[in-house]
Motif scaffolding. Structure first.
Motif, PDB file in Angstrom:
ATOM      1  N   ASP A   1     -26.009   6.664 -22.842  1.00 33.06           N
ATOM      2  CA  ASP A   1     -26.178   5.989 -24.124  1.00 33.06           C
ATOM      3  C   ASP A   1     -26.780   4.613 -23.879  1.00 33.06           C
ATOM      4  OD1 ASP A   1     -24.054   4.602 -23.038  1.00 33.06           O
ATOM      5  OD2 ASP A   1     -22.573   5.471 -24.374  1.00 33.06           O
ATOM      6  N   HIS A   2     -26.589   3.698 -24.805  1.00 34.66           N
ATOM      7  CA  HIS A   2     -27.230   2.388 -24.711  1.00 34.66           C
ATOM      8  C   HIS A   2     -26.258   1.333 -24.173  1.00 34.66           C
ATOM      9  CE1 HIS A   2     -30.946   3.614 -26.747  1.00 34.66           C
ATOM     10  NE2 HIS A   2     -30.174   4.399 -27.469  1.00 34.66           N
ATOM     11  N   LEU A   3     -25.516   1.726 -23.136  1.00 34.26           N
ATOM     12  CA  LEU A   3     -24.596   0.792 -22.500  1.00 34.26           C
ATOM     13  C   LEU A   3     -24.933   0.668 -21.021  1.00 34.26           C
ATOM     14  CD1 LEU A   3     -21.108   1.821 -23.954  1.00 34.26           C
ATOM     15  CD2 LEU A   3     -22.519  -0.108 -24.644  1.00 34.26           C
ATOM     16  N   LEU A   4     -24.806  -0.551 -20.504  1.00 33.30           N
ATOM     17  CA  LEU A   4     -24.852  -0.750 -19.070  1.00 33.30           C
ATOM     18  C   LEU A   4     -23.510  -0.314 -18.491  1.00 33.30           C
ATOM     19  CD1 LEU A   4     -26.390  -4.355 -18.975  1.00 33.30           C
ATOM     20  CD2 LEU A   4     -27.610  -2.177 -18.813  1.00 33.30           C
ATOM     21  N   GLU A   5     -23.527   0.448 -17.412  1.00 32.22           N
ATOM     22  CA  GLU A   5     -22.291   0.914 -16.768  1.00 32.22           C
ATOM     23  C   GLU A   5     -22.096   0.107 -15.490  1.00 32.22           C
ATOM     24  OE1 GLU A   5     -20.593   4.087 -17.479  1.00 32.22           O
ATOM     25  OE2 GLU A   5     -21.948   4.988 -18.952  1.00 32.22           O
ATOM     26  N   PHE A   6     -20.916  -0.483 -15.367  1.00 34.15           N
ATOM     27  CA  PHE A   6     -20.633  -1.374 -14.258  1.00 34.15           C
ATOM     28  C   PHE A   6     -19.275  -1.016 -13.682  1.00 34.15           C
ATOM     29  CE2 PHE A   6     -18.884  -5.379 -12.645  1.00 34.15           C
ATOM     30  CZ  PHE A   6     -19.890  -5.758 -11.764  1.00 34.15           C
ATOM     31  N   MET A   7     -19.182  -0.867 -12.377  1.00 39.51           N
ATOM     32  CA  MET A   7     -17.951  -0.461 -11.720  1.00 39.51           C
ATOM     33  C   MET A   7     -17.637  -1.433 -10.589  1.00 39.51           C
ATOM     34  SD  MET A   7     -20.200   2.154 -12.425  1.00 39.51           S
ATOM     35  CE  MET A   7     -20.294   3.706 -13.322  1.00 39.51           C
ATOM     36  N   ALA A   8     -16.410  -1.915 -10.516  1.00 38.22           N
ATOM     37  CA  ALA A   8     -16.056  -2.879  -9.483  1.00 38.22           C
ATOM     38  C   ALA A   8     -14.540  -2.994  -9.384  1.00 38.22           C
ATOM     39  CB  ALA A   8     -16.665  -4.249  -9.807  1.00 38.22           C
ATOM     40  N   PRO A   9     -14.072  -3.426  -8.234  1.00 43.85           N
ATOM     41  CA  PRO A   9     -14.817  -3.513  -6.976  1.00 43.85           C
ATOM     42  C   PRO A   9     -14.823  -2.157  -6.274  1.00 43.85           C
ATOM     43  CG  PRO A   9     -12.616  -4.367  -6.687  1.00 43.85           C
ATOM     44  CD  PRO A   9     -12.717  -3.977  -8.134  1.00 43.85           C
ATOM     45  N   LEU A  10     -15.681  -1.996  -5.279  1.00 43.91           N
ATOM     46  CA  LEU A  10     -15.754  -0.772  -4.502  1.00 43.91           C
ATOM     47  C   LEU A  10     -14.881  -0.913  -3.256  1.00 43.91           C
ATOM     48  CD1 LEU A  10     -19.602  -0.158  -4.750  1.00 43.91           C
ATOM     49  CD2 LEU A  10     -17.811   0.501  -6.356  1.00 43.91           C
ATOM     50  N   THR A  11     -14.662   0.203  -2.560  1.00 45.12           N
ATOM     51  CA  THR A  11     -13.783   0.179  -1.388  1.00 45.12           C
ATOM     52  C   THR A  11     -14.581   0.335  -0.104  1.00 45.12           C
ATOM     53  OG1 THR A  11     -13.444   2.563  -1.533  1.00 45.12           O
ATOM     54  CG2 THR A  11     -11.853   1.157  -2.664  1.00 45.12           C
ATOM     55  N   ASP A  12     -13.906   0.034   1.024  1.00 46.06           N
ATOM     56  CA  ASP A  12     -14.537   0.230   2.317  1.00 46.06           C
ATOM     57  C   ASP A  12     -14.571   1.720   2.658  1.00 46.06           C
ATOM     58  OD1 ASP A  12     -11.967   0.873   2.959  1.00 46.06           O
ATOM     59  OD2 ASP A  12     -11.637  -0.811   4.313  1.00 46.06           O
ATOM     60  N   ALA A  13     -15.134   2.026   3.826  1.00 47.04           N
ATOM     61  CA  ALA A  13     -15.336   3.431   4.183  1.00 47.04           C
ATOM     62  C   ALA A  13     -14.029   4.201   4.270  1.00 47.04           C
ATOM     63  CB  ALA A  13     -16.086   3.515   5.518  1.00 47.04           C
ATOM     64  N   GLY A  14     -12.953   3.517   4.651  1.00 47.39           N
ATOM     65  CA  GLY A  14     -11.669   4.193   4.748  1.00 47.39           C
ATOM     66  C   GLY A  14     -10.900   4.240   3.450  1.00 47.39           C
ATOM     67  N   GLU A  15     -11.488   3.709   2.381  1.00 47.19           N
ATOM     68  CA  GLU A  15     -10.875   3.669   1.054  1.00 47.19           C
ATOM     69  C   GLU A  15      -9.512   2.980   1.077  1.00 47.19           C
ATOM     70  OE1 GLU A  15     -10.802   7.609  -0.517  1.00 47.19           O
ATOM     71  OE2 GLU A  15     -12.970   7.709  -0.771  1.00 47.19           O
ATOM     72  N   ARG A  16      -9.355   2.004   1.966  1.00 41.40           N
ATOM     73  CA  ARG A  16      -8.086   1.292   2.074  1.00 41.40           C
ATOM     74  C   ARG A  16      -8.135  -0.079   1.415  1.00 41.40           C
ATOM     75  NH1 ARG A  16      -7.710   1.282   8.393  1.00 41.40           N
ATOM     76  NH2 ARG A  16      -9.902   0.801   7.957  1.00 41.40           N
ATOM     77  N   HIS A  17      -9.267  -0.763   1.535  1.00 48.95           N
ATOM     78  CA  HIS A  17      -9.375  -2.130   1.036  1.00 48.95           C
ATOM     79  C   HIS A  17     -10.597  -2.230   0.133  1.00 48.95           C
ATOM     80  CE1 HIS A  17      -6.410  -3.130   4.061  1.00 48.95           C
ATOM     81  NE2 HIS A  17      -7.194  -2.638   4.993  1.00 48.95           N
ATOM     82  N   TRP A  18     -10.431  -2.942  -0.974  1.00 49.48           N
ATOM     83  CA  TRP A  18     -11.611  -3.123  -1.808  1.00 49.48           C
ATOM     84  C   TRP A  18     -12.396  -4.327  -1.332  1.00 49.48           C
ATOM     85  CZ3 TRP A  18     -11.629  -7.665  -4.548  1.00 49.48           C
ATOM     86  CH2 TRP A  18     -10.424  -8.186  -5.008  1.00 49.48           C
TER      87      TRP A  18
END
Length: 736
Positions: free
Chosen positions: A194-211
């Motif tokens: 649709d007409h929205l910007l999609e923004f996701m944060a924060p992301l995690t490290d490779a081990g999905e342990r720490h953002w």
């Protein structure tokens, strides 16, 4: 060894033909200056970027005539933000298509801007690699490029985040290895955008342990295509941008049905990110930095195009006026400070403050408490993008003020004092509406009440500016305290939201008292804060469901009503007005504050948003039931069950409230309150301030009526704009 002879080629040399450089070249050429626009590539050319232009940037593009050259740009009307484990939160713009943002590939945008600069008279020199600055007696006099010395009185460096010219001039605070980095790619065969910007944060490290201090985005470039990418605010050990990007794409593909069949459409591109903006490091004698070269990138969203365009225009203005003597270009720093201070500092301080703010956002993302709504706006949508505060309570008060009242310059001074007061400790908070000097000219606020009340005495007293700023800070301290819940946090983990609310409240209250330290205002301000706190406690003791009349009476002693009343009384007393005048002005402020609060409360319950951008979810969360909701409860007692349920829907609350007669009764109460306050004003001498206050009261009451009419037009009480969080998908739930 022979040296090339210098060649005077222009009045201004602009290095870098991206948005900042092309905009600077355009405005200089329009002013009749000879401009040489140098770039190491040829146009059109691609560039790594999110491609999003916010409304502030759209206005600048329209001014240049660029929008006509971008017919395929995808309009955007808001922002959808997702954090780990939370449902998405949407911020939409209800202002209409004329204020849409755009997503436009940089290959198209930059080419259009360069063509406009050339059409205006700038000389474009492509495939020119600038090696160094040419300086004489500490003043930049040109650049060396292609084995030639090119001279001009002023050089504008718009050569990107890795700017060699900025580093050579000693204006870069970030070491070469400390830059952040972003990767992006275009994808096709996506559906349901649709007409929205999609923004996701924060992301995690490779081990999905720490953002990580990072973010991801998916910005639609058309109905079935998007610009997707990730950004790292700083280099982190063992965090590779390419691995982060690959994981993000996989998460989109597996976690969001819209992206399940996406395929790449072109090569992946990367670019460095720099977050060390500081106004005093944006110029040197003969040199101005613009755009990414000045570190003007949001550390939260990576947005930079709008900042680049505006800094380019400001650089052109200063270069033009100082061309005869470019040794002192300090006005550029002052312009940037007033316009952008507070946008970028969080990214400067390594990761500490950045992580703190993300911790607070994470802890409070689902909360509708006022301080958290303000912080979301300051961090994620500082330009008001996505319709923050779209209900627009008295957004522009100037038409309501008698021209002879003349408070505009004083309001700007108050705003500057507030920004300077908070900037050393919490620079990003200077973007809050109540701390932004520019908005002081545009909206009704306690500072305006102080200055209008002072017109009934000696309004030239210097302490009035400090008083107006102190009252604003005291009000913000109260908002922050309302962010402290009456329930403990989850055991075993810090409650970042509560810690932040307490800390900000203490800092703001201390700063407010400090502003009054030179006079007799400290006891008065302390008394006001004490009364407001006491009244708040009375509200809490009254429970969630007192009678509507009792709630309205309590509202008059706390919140906006108490703040505006105090502003009127103190402004009059400090200016030397007598007690009868001060009392009348206090009553006027109380009536104005009550009407503002009623407008906010009824807007939320009729499907709109209040001045803080909150919808009816705030009424589900708040432990104090608003006056309009109490009126609705009187007609529909079953609403109490809805309020008690943990899974209650804001949409259902809106529909149920719209079926009652509460809206008309709220409008009648607002008219009565405004009439009573205006009757008190009638006892005062007629003049610009009296007429201005009367107009503000009338307008505030009328705004309640407008909210009622807007709610009535929906028929069944359905929201007038799509509510925040309309989807149930969560991005990387439990991981991000």
């Amino acid at each position: 060894m022979s040296h090339p002879s210098p060649e005077a080629i222009a009045d201004v040399i602009v290095v870098g033909a991206g948005p900042a450089g092309a905009c600077a070249a355009y405005h200089l050429a329009r002013r009749g200056r000879r401009v040489a626009l140098l770039d190491r590539t040829a146009f059109p050319r691609d560039k790594s970027c999110g491609d999003a232009v916010t409304r502030a940037g759209i206005a600048l593009l329209a001014e240049m005539g660029a929008l006509e050259l971008l017919p395929s740009a995808w309009p955007v009307r808001g922002l959808r933000v997702t954090m780990r484990g939370h449902a998405p939160r949407e911020f939409r713009d209800a202002a209409g298509p004329e204020r849409d943002g755009l997503v436009v590939p940089r290959a198209l945008l930059d080419d259009a801007l360069v063509r406009l600069a050339v059409a205006a008279g700038a000389e474009l020199r492509e495939r020119v690699r600038v090696r160094r600055l040419v300086q004489e007696d500490g003043v930049v006099r040109g650049v060396e490029a292609g084995g030639r010395l090119l001279r001009a009185p002023v050089v504008i460096a718009a050569d990107g985040a890795a700017s060699a010219l900025s580093r050579q001039a000693g204006l870069t605070a970030t070491p070469p290895g400390g830059l952040g980095y972003a990767l992006r790619a275009y994808v096709e065969d996506v559906h349901g955008l649709d007409h929205l910007l999609e923004f996701m944060a924060p992301l995690t490290d490779a081990g999905e342990r720490h953002w990580l201090p990072s973010y991801g985005w998916a910005f639609p470039t058309g109905p079935t295509s998007a610009n997707v990418g990730v950004g790292l605010v700083e280099r982190v050990p063992n965090a590779r941008s390419d691995a982060l990007f690959a994981a993000f794409l996989e998460e989109l593909r597996t976690g969001d049905p819209r992206f399940r069949g996406m395929r790449p459409a072109g090569a992946r591109r990367g670019a460095p990110l720099r977050f060390d903006f500081s106004p005093h490091r944006c110029w040197a004698p003969g040199l101005l930095l613009a755009g990414d070269a000045a570190g003007m990138i949001s550390p939260f969203t990576g947005e930079g195009i709008s900042f680049a365009l505006e800094s380019g225009k400001l650089a052109a203005e200063v270069a033009d006026e100082r061309l005869a003597d470019p040794r002192d270009l300090s006005r550029y720093a002052r312009l940037l400070s007033g316009r952008f201070q507070g946008y970028f500092e969080t990214g400067q301080h390594a990761a500490e403050r950045h992580r703190l703010v993300w911790h607070v956002l994470d802890d409070t993302f689902d909360s509708e408490r006022p301080i958290y709504a303000l912080v979301r706006r300051a961090a994620l949508a500082p330009e008001g993008m996505a319709g923050f505060g779209s209900s627009g309570v008295l957004t522009d008060a100037r038409p309501l003020l008698d021209p002879a009242v003349g408070v505009g310059a004083e309001l700007v001074e108050v705003g500057e004092l507030l920004a300077e007061t908070m900037r050393p400790d919490w620079p990003f908070l200077t973007r809050l509406p109540a701390l932004s000097s520019g908005s002081f000219q545009l909206s009704v606020r306690p500072a305006l009440m102080v200055l209008l009340a002072a017109r009934f005495g000696d309004w030239r007293r210097p302490e009035l500016t400090s008083l107006a700023a102190a009252v604003e800070l005291a009000g913000l301290a109260g908002l922050a305290q309302s962010g402290v819940p009456d329930r403990p946090s989850d055991e075993g983990r810090p409650n970042w939201g509560t810690m932040f609310a307490v800390l900000v409240s203490d800092v703001m209250l201390a700063r407010a008292l400090g502003l009054c330290a030179d006079g007799d205002l400290v006891p008065e301000l302390a008394r006001i804060v004490e009364e407001a706190c006491t009244s708040r406690m009375r509200e809490l003791r009254a429970g969630r469901f007192p009678s509507p009349g009792d709630r309205l009476a309590l509202m008059g002693r706390t919140g906006p009503a108490a703040l505006f009343a105090a502003a009127g009384e103190l402004g009059a007393r400090v200016s030397g007005a007598d007690e009868a005048v001060a009392a009348a002005l206090g009553d006027a402020g109380r009536g104005l504050g009550l009407c503002l609060q009623l407008a906010d409360d009824v807007a939320r319950l009729l499907g709109g948003t209040d001045r803080l951008g909150r919808d009816a979810r705030a009424d589900l969360e708040e432990e104090i039931t608003s006056y309009p909701l109490l009126l609705a409860l009187r007609e529909d007692p079953e609403l109490a069950r809805l309020l008690a349920r943990a899974d209650s829907s804001a949409d259902e609350l809106v529909r149920r409230c719209a079926r009652t007669g509460m809206a008309a009764e709220v409008a009648e109460s607002a008219r009565r309150l405004a009439d009573e306050a205006s009757a008190g004003l009638a006892t005062l001498a007629d003049g610009p301030a009296t007429r201005s206050l009367a107009a503000l009261l009338t307008h505030a009451a009328s705004r309640v009526e407008r909210e009622v009419l807007m709610g009535a037009r929906t028929g069944d009480g359905s929201p007038r704009v799509p509510p925040a969080g309309v989807t149930t998908r969560t991005f990387s739930a439990g991981k991000l």
